[in-house]
Motif scaffolding. Structure first.
Motif, PDB file in Angstrom:
ATOM      1  N   PHE A   1     -38.844 -34.147  67.301  1.00  0.00           N
ATOM      2  CA  PHE A   1     -38.807 -32.683  67.196  1.00  0.00           C
ATOM      3  C   PHE A   1     -37.374 -32.182  67.347  1.00  0.00           C
ATOM      4  O   PHE A   1     -36.993 -31.601  68.357  1.00  0.00           O
ATOM      5  N   LEU A   2     -36.581 -32.426  66.301  1.00  0.00           N
ATOM      6  CA  LEU A   2     -35.212 -31.928  66.253  1.00  0.00           C
ATOM      7  C   LEU A   2     -35.141 -30.619  65.479  1.00  0.00           C
ATOM      8  O   LEU A   2     -34.182 -29.856  65.615  1.00  0.00           O
ATOM      9  N   TYR A   3     -36.177 -30.375  64.690  1.00  0.00           N
ATOM     10  CA  TYR A   3     -36.165 -29.260  63.745  1.00  0.00           C
ATOM     11  C   TYR A   3     -37.592 -28.750  63.606  1.00  0.00           C
ATOM     12  O   TYR A   3     -38.542 -29.536  63.493  1.00  0.00           O
ATOM     13  N   CYS A   4     -37.767 -27.423  63.661  1.00  0.00           N
ATOM     14  CA  CYS A   4     -39.092 -26.825  63.537  1.00  0.00           C
ATOM     15  C   CYS A   4     -39.403 -26.558  62.071  1.00  0.00           C
ATOM     16  O   CYS A   4     -38.693 -25.792  61.406  1.00  0.00           O
ATOM     17  N   ASP A   5     -40.456 -27.162  61.575  1.00  0.00           N
ATOM     18  CA  ASP A   5     -40.847 -26.955  60.178  1.00  0.00           C
ATOM     19  C   ASP A   5     -41.469 -25.586  59.947  1.00  0.00           C
ATOM     20  O   ASP A   5     -41.500 -25.101  58.819  1.00  0.00           O
ATOM     21  N   SER A   6     -41.967 -24.959  61.022  1.00  0.00           N
ATOM     22  CA  SER A   6     -42.631 -23.662  60.872  1.00  0.00           C
ATOM     23  C   SER A   6     -41.641 -22.536  60.610  1.00  0.00           C
ATOM     24  O   SER A   6     -41.814 -21.733  59.694  1.00  0.00           O
ATOM     25  N   CYS A   7     -40.588 -22.472  61.436  1.00  0.00           N
ATOM     26  CA  CYS A   7     -39.613 -21.378  61.285  1.00  0.00           C
ATOM     27  C   CYS A   7     -38.222 -21.884  60.902  1.00  0.00           C
ATOM     28  O   CYS A   7     -37.280 -21.108  60.790  1.00  0.00           O
ATOM     29  N   ARG A   8     -38.098 -23.193  60.720  1.00  0.00           N
ATOM     30  CA  ARG A   8     -36.833 -23.832  60.297  1.00  0.00           C
ATOM     31  C   ARG A   8     -35.704 -23.627  61.304  1.00  0.00           C
ATOM     32  O   ARG A   8     -34.537 -23.505  60.929  1.00  0.00           O
ATOM     33  N   SER A   9     -36.066 -23.596  62.566  1.00  0.00           N
ATOM     34  CA  SER A   9     -35.052 -23.463  63.621  1.00  0.00           C
ATOM     35  C   SER A   9     -34.690 -24.835  64.170  1.00  0.00           C
ATOM     36  O   SER A   9     -35.565 -25.692  64.367  1.00  0.00           O
ATOM     37  N   ILE A  10     -33.409 -25.044  64.413  1.00  0.00           N
ATOM     38  CA  ILE A  10     -32.946 -26.297  65.011  1.00  0.00           C
ATOM     39  C   ILE A  10     -33.210 -26.241  66.509  1.00  0.00           C
ATOM     40  O   ILE A  10     -32.939 -25.242  67.164  1.00  0.00           O
ATOM     41  N   GLN A  11     -33.730 -27.320  67.044  1.00  0.00           N
ATOM     42  CA  GLN A  11     -34.137 -27.381  68.439  1.00  0.00           C
ATOM     43  C   GLN A  11     -33.012 -27.903  69.336  1.00  0.00           C
ATOM     44  O   GLN A  11     -32.094 -28.587  68.867  1.00  0.00           O
ATOM     45  N   PRO A  12     -33.066 -27.608  70.625  1.00  0.00           N
ATOM     46  CA  PRO A  12     -32.057 -28.153  71.551  1.00  0.00           C
ATOM     47  C   PRO A  12     -32.195 -29.660  71.676  1.00  0.00           C
ATOM     48  O   PRO A  12     -33.267 -30.220  71.418  1.00  0.00           O
ATOM     49  N   VAL A  13     -31.130 -30.321  72.068  1.00  0.00           N
ATOM     50  CA  VAL A  13     -31.133 -31.783  72.199  1.00  0.00           C
ATOM     51  C   VAL A  13     -32.114 -32.202  73.288  1.00  0.00           C
ATOM     52  O   VAL A  13     -32.127 -31.653  74.387  1.00  0.00           O
ATOM     53  N   ASP A  14     -32.934 -33.177  72.956  1.00  0.00           N
ATOM     54  CA  ASP A  14     -33.880 -33.767  73.900  1.00  0.00           C
ATOM     55  C   ASP A  14     -33.451 -35.214  74.131  1.00  0.00           C
ATOM     56  O   ASP A  14     -33.614 -36.063  73.257  1.00  0.00           O
ATOM     57  N   LEU A  15     -32.891 -35.507  75.309  1.00  0.00           N
ATOM     58  CA  LEU A  15     -32.349 -36.830  75.581  1.00  0.00           C
ATOM     59  C   LEU A  15     -33.419 -37.907  75.702  1.00  0.00           C
ATOM     60  O   LEU A  15     -33.096 -39.094  75.703  1.00  0.00           O
TER      61      LEU A  15
ATOM     62  N   GLU B   1     -28.414 -21.066  68.222  1.00  0.00           N
ATOM     63  CA  GLU B   1     -28.832 -22.054  67.231  1.00  0.00           C
ATOM     64  C   GLU B   1     -27.638 -22.777  66.619  1.00  0.00           C
ATOM     65  O   GLU B   1     -27.731 -23.944  66.257  1.00  0.00           O
ATOM     66  N   ARG B   2     -26.502 -22.095  66.504  1.00  0.00           N
ATOM     67  CA  ARG B   2     -25.305 -22.775  66.002  1.00  0.00           C
ATOM     68  C   ARG B   2     -24.874 -23.876  66.966  1.00  0.00           C
ATOM     69  O   ARG B   2     -24.433 -24.952  66.552  1.00  0.00           O
ATOM     70  N   GLU B   3     -25.010 -23.607  68.267  1.00  0.00           N
ATOM     71  CA  GLU B   3     -24.692 -24.638  69.263  1.00  0.00           C
ATOM     72  C   GLU B   3     -25.673 -25.796  69.165  1.00  0.00           C
ATOM     73  O   GLU B   3     -25.273 -26.965  69.244  1.00  0.00           O
ATOM     74  N   TYR B   4     -26.949 -25.476  69.012  1.00  0.00           N
ATOM     75  CA  TYR B   4     -27.953 -26.530  68.857  1.00  0.00           C
ATOM     76  C   TYR B   4     -27.644 -27.391  67.637  1.00  0.00           C
ATOM     77  O   TYR B   4     -27.758 -28.623  67.671  1.00  0.00           O
TER      78      TYR B   4
ATOM     79  N   VAL C   1     -26.416 -23.114  59.311  1.00  0.00           N
ATOM     80  CA  VAL C   1     -26.861 -22.057  60.234  1.00  0.00           C
ATOM     81  C   VAL C   1     -25.703 -21.142  60.635  1.00  0.00           C
ATOM     82  O   VAL C   1     -25.733 -20.535  61.696  1.00  0.00           O
ATOM     83  N   HIS C   2     -24.688 -21.044  59.788  1.00  0.00           N
ATOM     84  CA  HIS C   2     -23.508 -20.251  60.138  1.00  0.00           C
ATOM     85  C   HIS C   2     -23.831 -18.773  60.327  1.00  0.00           C
ATOM     86  O   HIS C   2     -23.126 -18.055  61.037  1.00  0.00           O
TER      87      HIS C   2
END
Length: 287
Positions: free
Chosen positions: A94-108, A152-155, A145-146
């Protein structure tokens, strides 16, 4: 009070059926009667304690409490999109949400092997990494995502950098070996002094061969030999790791480190030799 006694009479009749015959119900009061019933039920041999029944008007029903705790536990393990709260589905990280196309925070907790959908093992199909790497970058690259929020840019920057590092790490035998041992809790010091006499002797011979090489052809021969050594030691590491002999695996990594450095040294000398030759040819032509 009369109506309450009417309602209570059938209820007392019901409970009398499950109570021992020696039990008797005390006169009714709002608090004392519930306390009495709770005490009788807990002491009754027909109502096991494991049911945890409590009829006090001030108590909370155990089943509801249990369900609430279970729901909270389930919710804490369910991954959701920070933007649309959609649940993660499927086996894809789950690095990227297919529903809203938002990039997710890093999950270690998602290691490099999971990012590329691979089983955690040393021997992998390296040829398939590049395609998956490009697929991730099509979703995670910061340039995409500029115009979005700073969060989200940081993510995007963090996720993209991590995918790049994952690709580079898994692509090379040495870095992949070091990483998979790290996942096992073993940190390898690549700069650790070698104490194996046989390996020290071999390293000295490699250095002499590189220094004595007079042309690019001789350097290429040394480099080919180092690549063969690197491949052989890589196979030895795979075998040691599969047998869970981590000490032997660390020794293999030390050898792989020196073979790779020798190979890179040959490449640099070949490049420098070719550059020097081209410079000499240019000088001769000008004269």
């Amino acid at each position: 009070m009369y109506k309450m006694m009417q309602l209570w009479t059938p209820l007392s009749t019901v409970f009398r059926r499950v109570l021992p015959t020696t039990c008797c119900l005390a006169s009714f009061t709002a608090n004392s009667q519930f306390a009495s019933l709770s005490s009788h039920l807990q002491s009754s041999s027909r109502v096991p304690l494991r049911y945890g029944l409590d009829f006090s008007p001030y108590s909370k029903i155990s089943l509801l409490s249990f369900c609430s705790q279970s729901a909270a536990k389930l919710d804490s393990t369910t991954k959701r999109c920070w933007n649309c709260l959609a649940e993660a589905t499927g086996s894809t990280p789950f690095l990227y949400c297919d529903s809203c196309r938002s990039i997710q925070p890093v999950d270690l907790s998602i290691d490099y092997f999971k990012i590329f959908g691979l089983e955690k093992k040393y021997e992998i199909e390296v040829d398939g990494l590049e395609g998956k790497y490009k697929d991730w970058q099509k979703k995670l690259h910061p340039d995409l995502v500029h115009s979005k929020s700073e969060k989200e840019r940081e993510y995007a920057a963090e996720q993209s950098a991590r995918v790049i590092d994952a690709y580079r790490t898994l692509s090379k035998p040495l870095s992949r070996a070091i990483y998979i041992l790290r996942l096992e809790g073993v940190d390898v010091d690549e700069e650790q002094t070698v104490s194996d006499p046989e390996l020290l002797t071999e390293i000295m011979e490699i250095r002499e061969a590189v220094e004595e090489a007079t042309d690019s052809q001789a350097l290429n021969q040394v480099q080919s030999r180092m690549n063969e050594k690197l491949e052989e030691t890589s196979d030895s590491f795979a075998n040691a790791f599969q047998r869970r002999n981590l000490d032997e695996a660390v020794t293999c990594i030390q050898k792989m480190t020196y073979y790779q450095r020798a190979s890179l040294c040959c490449s640099c000398n070949v490049i420098m030799g070719s550059t020097t030759l081209r410079i000499e040819e240019m000088i001769t032509t000008d004269v």
